[in-house]
Design an enzyme around this catalytic site. Structure first.
Site, PDB file in Angstrom:
ATOM      1  N   TYR A   1     -15.297 -12.860 -24.157  1.00  0.00           N
ATOM      2  CA  TYR A   1     -15.419 -14.083 -23.359  1.00  0.00           C
ATOM      3  C   TYR A   1     -14.155 -15.040 -24.229  1.00  0.00           C
ATOM      4  O   TYR A   1     -13.312 -15.567 -23.380  1.00  0.00           O
ATOM      5  CB  TYR A   1     -16.750 -14.765 -23.227  1.00  0.00           C
TER       6      TYR A   1
ATOM      7  N   GLY B   1     -22.033 -22.262  -9.089  1.00  0.00           N
ATOM      8  CA  GLY B   1     -21.612 -22.990 -10.306  1.00  0.00           C
ATOM      9  C   GLY B   1     -20.320 -24.005 -10.036  1.00  0.00           C
ATOM     10  O   GLY B   1     -20.366 -24.791  -8.984  1.00  0.00           O
ATOM     11  N   ILE B   2     -19.468 -24.101 -11.131  1.00  0.00           N
ATOM     12  CA  ILE B   2     -18.515 -24.979 -10.932  1.00  0.00           C
ATOM     13  C   ILE B   2     -17.480 -25.060  -9.924  1.00  0.00           C
ATOM     14  O   ILE B   2     -17.074 -25.920  -9.220  1.00  0.00           O
ATOM     15  CB  ILE B   2     -17.811 -25.025 -12.238  1.00  0.00           C
ATOM     16  N   GLY B   3     -17.245 -23.694  -9.544  1.00  0.00           N
ATOM     17  CA  GLY B   3     -16.279 -23.528  -8.677  1.00  0.00           C
ATOM     18  C   GLY B   3     -16.829 -23.984  -7.202  1.00  0.00           C
ATOM     19  O   GLY B   3     -16.261 -24.599  -6.432  1.00  0.00           O
TER      20      GLY B   3
ATOM     21  N   SER C   1     -12.524 -22.237 -21.733  1.00  0.00           N
ATOM     22  CA  SER C   1     -13.679 -22.668 -22.382  1.00  0.00           C
ATOM     23  C   SER C   1     -13.218 -22.923 -23.999  1.00  0.00           C
ATOM     24  O   SER C   1     -12.511 -22.625 -24.429  1.00  0.00           O
ATOM     25  CB  SER C   1     -14.724 -21.511 -22.445  1.00  0.00           C
TER      26      SER C   1
ATOM     27  N   GLY D   1     -13.888 -17.752  -7.202  1.00  0.00           N
ATOM     28  CA  GLY D   1     -15.022 -17.868  -7.810  1.00  0.00           C
ATOM     29  C   GLY D   1     -16.024 -19.267  -7.233  1.00  0.00           C
ATOM     30  O   GLY D   1     -16.556 -19.991  -8.123  1.00  0.00           O
ATOM     31  N   ALA D   2     -15.774 -19.381  -5.994  1.00  0.00           N
ATOM     32  CA  ALA D   2     -16.603 -20.538  -5.273  1.00  0.00           C
ATOM     33  C   ALA D   2     -17.813 -20.339  -4.811  1.00  0.00           C
ATOM     34  O   ALA D   2     -18.556 -21.183  -4.049  1.00  0.00           O
ATOM     35  CB  ALA D   2     -15.374 -21.311  -4.179  1.00  0.00           C
TER      36      ALA D   2
HETATM   37  N1  LIG Z   1     -21.368 -22.868 -17.577  1.00  0.00           N
HETATM   38  C1  LIG Z   1     -20.326 -22.978 -18.576  1.00  0.00           C
HETATM   39  O1  LIG Z   1     -21.080 -23.785 -19.538  1.00  0.00           O
HETATM   40  C2  LIG Z   1     -19.256 -22.976 -18.805  1.00  0.00           C
HETATM   41  C3  LIG Z   1     -18.441 -23.303 -19.995  1.00  0.00           C
HETATM   42  C4  LIG Z   1     -17.026 -23.324 -20.046  1.00  0.00           C
HETATM   43  C5  LIG Z   1     -16.326 -22.389 -19.308  1.00  0.00           C
HETATM   44  N2  LIG Z   1     -16.900 -22.166 -18.193  1.00  0.00           N
HETATM   45  C6  LIG Z   1     -16.093 -21.496 -17.111  1.00  0.00           C
HETATM   46  O2  LIG Z   1     -16.260 -22.083 -15.589  1.00  0.00           O
HETATM   47  C7  LIG Z   1     -15.921 -21.015 -14.760  1.00  0.00           C
HETATM   48  C8  LIG Z   1     -16.973 -21.124 -13.745  1.00  0.00           C
HETATM   49  O3  LIG Z   1     -18.092 -20.533 -14.331  1.00  0.00           O
HETATM   50  P1  LIG Z   1     -19.541 -21.075 -13.968  1.00  0.00           P
HETATM   51  O4  LIG Z   1     -20.357 -21.481 -15.164  1.00  0.00           O
HETATM   52  O5  LIG Z   1     -19.711 -21.887 -12.620  1.00  0.00           O
HETATM   53  O6  LIG Z   1     -20.396 -19.603 -13.417  1.00  0.00           O
HETATM   54  P2  LIG Z   1     -20.887 -18.730 -12.239  1.00  0.00           P
HETATM   55  O7  LIG Z   1     -22.005 -19.935 -11.796  1.00  0.00           O
HETATM   56  O8  LIG Z   1     -21.243 -17.594 -12.776  1.00  0.00           O
HETATM   57  O9  LIG Z   1     -19.581 -18.766 -11.178  1.00  0.00           O
HETATM   58  C9  LIG Z   1     -18.799 -17.827 -11.482  1.00  0.00           C
HETATM   59  C10 LIG Z   1     -18.068 -17.410 -10.410  1.00  0.00           C
HETATM   60  O10 LIG Z   1     -17.055 -16.431 -10.589  1.00  0.00           O
HETATM   61  C11 LIG Z   1     -17.167 -15.402  -9.467  1.00  0.00           C
HETATM   62  N3  LIG Z   1     -16.660 -14.431 -10.208  1.00  0.00           N
HETATM   63  C12 LIG Z   1     -16.933 -13.584 -11.098  1.00  0.00           C
HETATM   64  N4  LIG Z   1     -16.198 -12.465 -10.990  1.00  0.00           N
HETATM   65  C13 LIG Z   1     -15.345 -12.378  -9.808  1.00  0.00           C
HETATM   66  C14 LIG Z   1     -14.231 -11.597  -9.523  1.00  0.00           C
HETATM   67  N5  LIG Z   1     -14.032 -10.425 -10.113  1.00  0.00           N
HETATM   68  N6  LIG Z   1     -13.699 -12.040  -8.470  1.00  0.00           N
HETATM   69  C15 LIG Z   1     -13.864 -13.209  -7.890  1.00  0.00           C
HETATM   70  N7  LIG Z   1     -14.852 -13.981  -8.088  1.00  0.00           N
HETATM   71  C16 LIG Z   1     -15.553 -13.782  -9.195  1.00  0.00           C
HETATM   72  C17 LIG Z   1     -18.639 -15.842  -9.166  1.00  0.00           C
HETATM   73  O11 LIG Z   1     -18.766 -14.763  -7.851  1.00  0.00           O
HETATM   74  P3  LIG Z   1     -20.051 -14.083  -7.711  1.00  0.00           P
HETATM   75  O12 LIG Z   1     -21.014 -15.095  -6.789  1.00  0.00           O
HETATM   76  O13 LIG Z   1     -19.630 -12.902  -6.651  1.00  0.00           O
HETATM   77  O14 LIG Z   1     -20.875 -13.501  -8.881  1.00  0.00           O
HETATM   78  C18 LIG Z   1     -18.864 -16.992  -9.148  1.00  0.00           C
HETATM   79  O15 LIG Z   1     -18.477 -17.614  -7.861  1.00  0.00           O
HETATM   80  C19 LIG Z   1     -15.825 -19.614 -15.558  1.00  0.00           C
HETATM   81  O16 LIG Z   1     -14.456 -19.397 -15.849  1.00  0.00           O
HETATM   82  C20 LIG Z   1     -16.484 -20.015 -16.830  1.00  0.00           C
HETATM   83  O17 LIG Z   1     -16.060 -19.020 -18.214  1.00  0.00           O
HETATM   84  C21 LIG Z   1     -18.258 -22.302 -17.696  1.00  0.00           C
END
Ligand SMILES: NC(=O)c1ccc[n+]([C@@H]2O[C@H](COP(=O)([O-])OP(=O)(O)OC[C@H]3O[C@@H](n4cnc5c(N)ncnc54)[C@H](OP(=O)(O)O)[C@@H]3O)[C@@H](O)[C@H]2O)c1
Length: 278
Positions: free
Chosen positions: A160, A9-11, A134, A5-6
């Site tokens: 979630y 966002g975080i990735g 999370s 998931g890079a």
């Molecule tokens: N943001 C927060 O406040 C927060 C808080 C706690 C935990 N987290 C965790 O941090 C992690 C990263 O989330 P983020 O906040 O950076 O959100 P994000 O910007 O939505 O990034 C999510 C990433 O996961 C990818 N993804 C989703 N489904 C996938 C799949 N089936 N196979 C491969 N890649 C997939 C997305 O790819 P696409 O570009 O193709 O959609 C995107 O690259 C998540 O696990 C989230 O639960 C986030």
């Protein structure tokens, strides 16, 4: 190093910082075009040419297996696996193989991918598995073992939180099973981070998202503890822990339940059709 998931966002932020540090980084992304675009941008920003995208949809066992085979054909070891890919689905959806999509993406995918890459992790001098969970897991009062895919009582937030509690329980079980293997396994909460994950579809989630965004930090800041766990010598021997910021913290009570951890492990092997290898 692999970051799932890079593309955003975080990735995306973590992959760029790991690349800046000189690592060979594989962006494991479900959308090949987005993955390639992210790899081009990270190579340009960091000057590190050893950044590439490979297709991996973590909600699909077939896609994970194909990715793991191809990764192990190209590389002889894996130092760091960051299981970061995640979603929040306001409405219940199933993957083509019939598994609730949040559970499949946020938890089961990490379980399957880590198993598929154990050989490469074992071949590293010191492998590290990092599971991006999370703090939301704390809102779950029990693991609904009789309904892990929330057929009865679905909400986006519940699915979630369940997936994130399961990821922490997996972290603890795997760390114990790999205690003699020079592979560390840790989970983390990245903070409340501005990213694409917040769904805008349902009113209660829109309000929650808007409130969260008021206090949210940048994706780069959200990547701090992922990068720390991936690279810092301070945590080289630390395993089976949950980190909030750069500090170890206790996760919720239910995640330490030994019988629950074993039950989840067994059910996951069954759902993933993985033979009990560990
Ligand atoms: N943001 C927060 O406040 C927060 C808080 C706690 C935990 N987290 C965790 O941090 C992690 C990263 O989330 P983020 O906040 O950076 O959100 P994000 O910007 O939505 O990034 C999510 C990433 O996961 C990818 N993804 C989703 N489904 C996938 C799949 N089936 N196979 C491969 N890649 C997939 C997305 O790819 P696409 O570009 O193709 O959609 C995107 O690259 C998540 O696990 C989230 O639960 C986030």
């Amino acid at each position: 190093m692999i970051v799932t998931g890079a593309t955003s966002g975080i990735g995306r932020a973590a992959a760029e910082r790991l690349a800046r540090g000189g690592a060979t980084v594989v962006l494991a992304c479900r959308d090949a075009q987005k993955g390639d675009a992210a790899a081009v941008a990270i190579r340009a920003a960091t000057g590190n040419s050893a950044v590439r995208a490979m297709t991996c949809d973590v909600s699909s066992k077939e896609s994970i297996d194909a990715f793991a085979v191809e990764f192990q054909r190209r590389f002889d070891h894996l130092d760091v696996l960051v299981n970061n890919a995640g979603i929040m689905n306001p409405r219940r959806k199933l993957t083509p193989s019939g598994i609730e999509e949040t559970f499949a993406t946020n938890y089961l995918g990490a379980f399957i991918l880590t198993h598929a890459l154990l050989g490469a992790l074992r071949a590293s001098r010191q492998g590290r598995v990092i599971n991006v969970s999370s703090a939301g897991h704390r809102d779950l009062s029990r693991i609904p073992f009789d309904d892990l895919q929330l057929v009865q009582n679905y909400s986006g937030v519940r699915a979630y939180n369940l997936s994130k509690a399961a990821l922490i329980m997996f972290t603890y079980t795997l760390a114990e099973k790999l205690a003699d293997a020079r592979i560390t396994v840790n989970a983390l909460h990245p903070g409340i981070v501005r990213s694409n994950i917040w769904p805008g579809e349902l009113l209660y989630l829109r309000i929650g998202s808007a409130l969260c965004k008021l206090i949210a930090v940048s994706s780069d800041k959200g990547a701090d503890n992922t990068v720390y766990l991936a690279t810092s010598p301070e945590v080289a021997g630390v395993t089976g822990k949950y980190f909030h910021g750069l500090r170890e913290k206790r996760s919720s009570r239910i995640t330490y339940d030994r019988a629950g951890q074993q039950r989840l492990w067994d059910l996951s092997l069954e759902l993933a059709a993985i033979p009990a290898a560990l």
